[in-house]
Structure formats: C-alpha cells, structure tokens
Design an enzyme around this catalytic site. Structure first.
Site, PDB file in Angstrom:
ATOM      1  N   GLY A  39       1.923 -13.137   3.760  1.00  0.00           N
ATOM      2  CA  GLY A  39       3.011 -12.727   4.664  1.00  0.00           C
ATOM      3  C   GLY A  39       2.749 -11.255   4.378  1.00  0.00           C
ATOM      4  O   GLY A  39       1.506 -10.692   6.268  1.00  0.00           O
ATOM      5  N   ASP A 100       6.973 -10.112  -5.063  1.00  0.00           N
ATOM      6  CA  ASP A 100       7.176 -10.068  -6.378  1.00  0.00           C
ATOM      7  C   ASP A 100       8.516 -10.861  -6.003  1.00  0.00           C
ATOM      8  O   ASP A 100       7.992 -12.196  -7.174  1.00  0.00           O
ATOM      9  CB  ASP A 100       7.702  -9.135  -6.422  1.00  0.00           C
ATOM     10  CG  ASP A 100       6.496  -7.817  -6.899  1.00  0.00           C
ATOM     11  OD1 ASP A 100       5.320  -8.375  -6.467  1.00  0.00           O
ATOM     12  OD2 ASP A 100       7.040  -6.851  -6.049  1.00  0.00           O
ATOM     13  N   HIS A 124      -0.860  -7.096  -7.242  1.00  0.00           N
ATOM     14  CA  HIS A 124      -0.269  -6.432  -7.526  1.00  0.00           C
ATOM     15  C   HIS A 124      -0.205  -6.535  -8.865  1.00  0.00           C
ATOM     16  O   HIS A 124       0.216  -7.664  -9.452  1.00  0.00           O
ATOM     17  CB  HIS A 124       1.046  -6.687  -6.649  1.00  0.00           C
ATOM     18  CG  HIS A 124       2.244  -5.290  -7.102  1.00  0.00           C
ATOM     19  ND1 HIS A 124       1.703  -4.313  -7.623  1.00  0.00           N
ATOM     20  CD2 HIS A 124       3.207  -5.957  -6.565  1.00  0.00           C
ATOM     21  CE1 HIS A 124       2.868  -3.138  -7.392  1.00  0.00           C
ATOM     22  NE2 HIS A 124       4.054  -4.085  -7.586  1.00  0.00           N
ATOM     23  N   GLU A 212       4.871   4.311  -3.755  1.00  0.00           N
ATOM     24  CA  GLU A 212       5.571   3.611  -2.907  1.00  0.00           C
ATOM     25  C   GLU A 212       7.198   4.084  -2.361  1.00  0.00           C
ATOM     26  O   GLU A 212       7.275   4.448  -1.510  1.00  0.00           O
ATOM     27  CB  GLU A 212       6.420   1.536  -3.271  1.00  0.00           C
ATOM     28  CG  GLU A 212       5.003   1.056  -2.720  1.00  0.00           C
ATOM     29  CD  GLU A 212       4.884  -0.177  -3.845  1.00  0.00           C
ATOM     30  OE1 GLU A 212       4.432  -1.056  -2.531  1.00  0.00           O
ATOM     31  OE2 GLU A 212       5.829  -0.509  -3.703  1.00  0.00           O
ATOM     32  N   GLU A 248       3.518  15.873  15.009  1.00  0.00           N
ATOM     33  CA  GLU A 248       2.531  17.365  15.011  1.00  0.00           C
ATOM     34  C   GLU A 248       1.971  16.972  13.207  1.00  0.00           C
ATOM     35  O   GLU A 248       0.317  16.604  13.771  1.00  0.00           O
ATOM     36  CB  GLU A 248       3.296  18.246  14.982  1.00  0.00           C
ATOM     37  CG  GLU A 248       1.795  19.320  14.766  1.00  0.00           C
ATOM     38  CD  GLU A 248       2.317  21.064  15.293  1.00  0.00           C
ATOM     39  OE1 GLU A 248       1.629  21.340  14.661  1.00  0.00           O
ATOM     40  OE2 GLU A 248       3.609  21.098  15.107  1.00  0.00           O
TER      41      GLU A 248
END
Length: 350
Positions: A39, A100, A124, A212, A248
């Site tokens: 994935g 997870d 992880h 995250e 920007e």
C-alpha cells in the site's frame, strides 16, 4: 557510527560511508526479505531493495487492486508474489508494512509462522508500542526491528530513482539472534536511506503521530484553510487567496528553507517580509504550542492510538474516510488549487 553535531548536540548516525550498500548486501546475502503489504510503504521499499540486489518477495491479498499493482511492478505470482501467509513462511525477514489496522487484523494468521531466528520488521512503532491494545506480541525467539523512512513510500521511491536517499530512523526492540542491529542497518541502507539515526519504538511512534497530526498534515491544513478563509472573507479572489496561502509557500519558499534553512529563506525575501515574519512568529508559536502539548499528551497516554484503532476497525471506515477526503478535495481552496496547478509554467511553457 559517525558522530554528527546537530544544533549543538552530538548524535550518532549511520551513513553509507561506514555501512555501504555492498556491506549491506553481503550481510543479508542468505536472507529472504518478505515485504507484507503493498500500500503506502510496501512498493517503495520492496522495489528499492529489489533494484539494490537483495532477495525480495511480496506478500499481499490475492485479487485486489494492490495485487494487480504488484504484478504491474514486475512481481511474479508464485515466484516473487504470494499470499500473505505463504510469504511469511518463505521469508527470513518479515517486513510488516500493512496499515496499523490491517496489522492487527492479520496478526493472528501470521504469528505462528514467525519461527526461531526470523526478524519482524516495522516502519512504524504503533503495533509494538501499543501492543496491549493491538495484541501484536512477538515470540521471544525472533528479532523485532524498525526502519522508518521520514516520508511516504512514494517519496522514498522517487528519491531513489533520482539517486538520492530519504533519511530514516532505526530501532531494535528485541535482539534474539545477536545480529538484530546489523540486520536493521543493512535493511535501512537497502531500502534507500540517506542516513540512519537511532531511536526506539516508543519515541518513533510518539514523534510520528505528533508530526502527522501536527506540522506535516493536520496543523498545516488547519493553518492554510484559516488564512485562506480570512483572505476570502475580506474580498480577495480565490486565485489571490490560494497563491498567497499555498502556492508561494510550496513552490517558492519551501524549496528555499529545505535547501539551506529558514534563515536563508528569510534572507532571500524582502525586508518587509522579514520584519513581519520575525514580529509575528512569536504570536503563532504561543497560540499553537498549547495545542502541540495537548496533542503529544494524547499520543503518549495512548488515547490517540485508541481513537485510530476504533475508527479504523469500523466496517464502513473506508466509505467514511473517502467522504471526508472528498469534502476536503471539493473545498473551494483545493478546487482553486487544482486550477492553479494546471496553470504552473511546467504545464504551460513560457
């Protein structure tokens, strides 16, 4: 390991100078690396390992989109592509790269195949750090290790193809064989890390979940949308609001401070911009630090992990997630962004 000074603090890191790719391949020459999941991290790590000359197989649920994606990437059913349990049986190093939630679901089916001397590899720390909640408790006679690239699997692969490395953390949770550390570093080099810095499973997941939800994804979206809304509410057009808020930042300023730091980016902006940024950064710091403190506390006490487990285990989770992402995608700011991206010079040569 090399001693590098980071902002006045010495840290030990592993670079390719002291642990070369050739050394990594020699150390793992008798290993079969089984990458479970195709994935987010699976494609980048498995393809980089394969291209670097390691023996790699992939384990994935047969018949789905990711199974077909693996075939399209050159993995051959029955030779280098297998159902998950079969790949775990065949592998000596099991790279457990499912989401997870999927790790929790699949664990009962694979744990009996984690026989003495194998290595269980994560990118992880979630499953192990919160093992009382996830039920992922490895047998005591295997190595349990981690290499966590500091970016998505897509970025890892793109940078590898460009001849660059993506920095990674590494950790050893359990050393049953006496060679867990060397296995970990060799794998970190093999997947395409620029350099490796040491951590542990708990610190990795605490920093990762905070990042995250913070500056990497959650906070940045919240800040961008707040500024965009204020500009629109004060009469600015969608194009002007988006360019001043997002375009920007991503196209001009982020490359500058990624290259040489925030001070160098400031130095390459007008004195008016410098003065305003220096004056206002304290206010943003003071406004947001309490949010980060609350976020870190929720990560450290396990509440954030439990929310993720509960949400991701719902049978209609995917449908609900897609609806939330659809709402984000169809907001005015990101619909404007889709138009602006089409108007970039690379899409319309000048």
């Amino acid at each position: 390991m090399a001693i590098i000074n980071f902002g006045g603090t010495d840290e030990q890191v592993v670079t390719r100078e002291e642990f070369s790719l050739e050394k990594a391949k020699e150390f793992l020459k008798n290993e079969t690396i089984a990458v479970i999941g195709y994935g987010v991290q699976g494609p980048g790590q498995s393809l980089n390992l394969r291209d670097n000359g390691f023996k790699v197989i992939v384990g994935q649920r047969k018949g789905g989109k990711t199974w077909e994606k693996a075939i399209a990437d050159g993995w051959i059913p029955g030779e280098t592509l297998f159902e998950i349990e079969e790949a775990v049986k065949r592998g000596t190093i099991i790279q457990y790269l499912l989401s997870d939630a999927a790790q929790i679901e699949v664990w009962p089916r694979i744990k009996s195949h984690l026989t003495t001397g194998k290595a269980l590899y994560f990118s992880h720390g979630f499953g192990i750090t919160y093992k009382e909640r996830t039920g992922i408790i490895p047998p005591s006679d295997i190595d349990v290790i981690l290499v966590a690239p500091k970016g998505s699997g897509t970025s890892l692969r793109r940078m590898f193809l460009d001849g660059r490395g993506l920095n990674s953390s590494f950790a050893v949770f359990q050393d049953a064989t006496g060679k867990a550390r060397e296995r970990t570093i060799a794998l970190g080099i093999g997947v395409g890390s620029g350099y490796l810095f040491e951590t542990d499973f708990e610190r990795e997941v605490f920093s990762d979940l905070t990042g995250e939800r913070g500056t990497l994804m959650g906070a940045i979206q919240g800040i961008l949308s707040a500024q965009y809304e204020v500009l629109r509410e004060n009469g600015h057009s969608p194009s002007e609001a988006f360019n001043e808020t997002v375009e920007e930042l991503t196209q001009s300023l982020m490359p500058l401070f990624a290259e040489k730091g925030m001070d160098w980016m400031y130095a390459n902006c007008s004195t008016t911009a410098q003065r305003g940024a220096l004056d206002w950064m304290g206010a943003f710091h003071d406004a947001t630090k309490p949010v980060f403190e609350k976020l870190y506390k929720e990560v450290a006490n396990g509440n954030e992990a439990q929310r993720s487990i509960d949400a991701n285990s719902k049978p209609d989770y995917r449908e609900g997630l897609e609806q939330e992402l659809k709402e984000l995608r169809e907001s005015e700011m990101w619909r404007t962004g889709a138009v602006v991206r089409k108007l970039r010079p690379e899409n319309n040569k000048i």
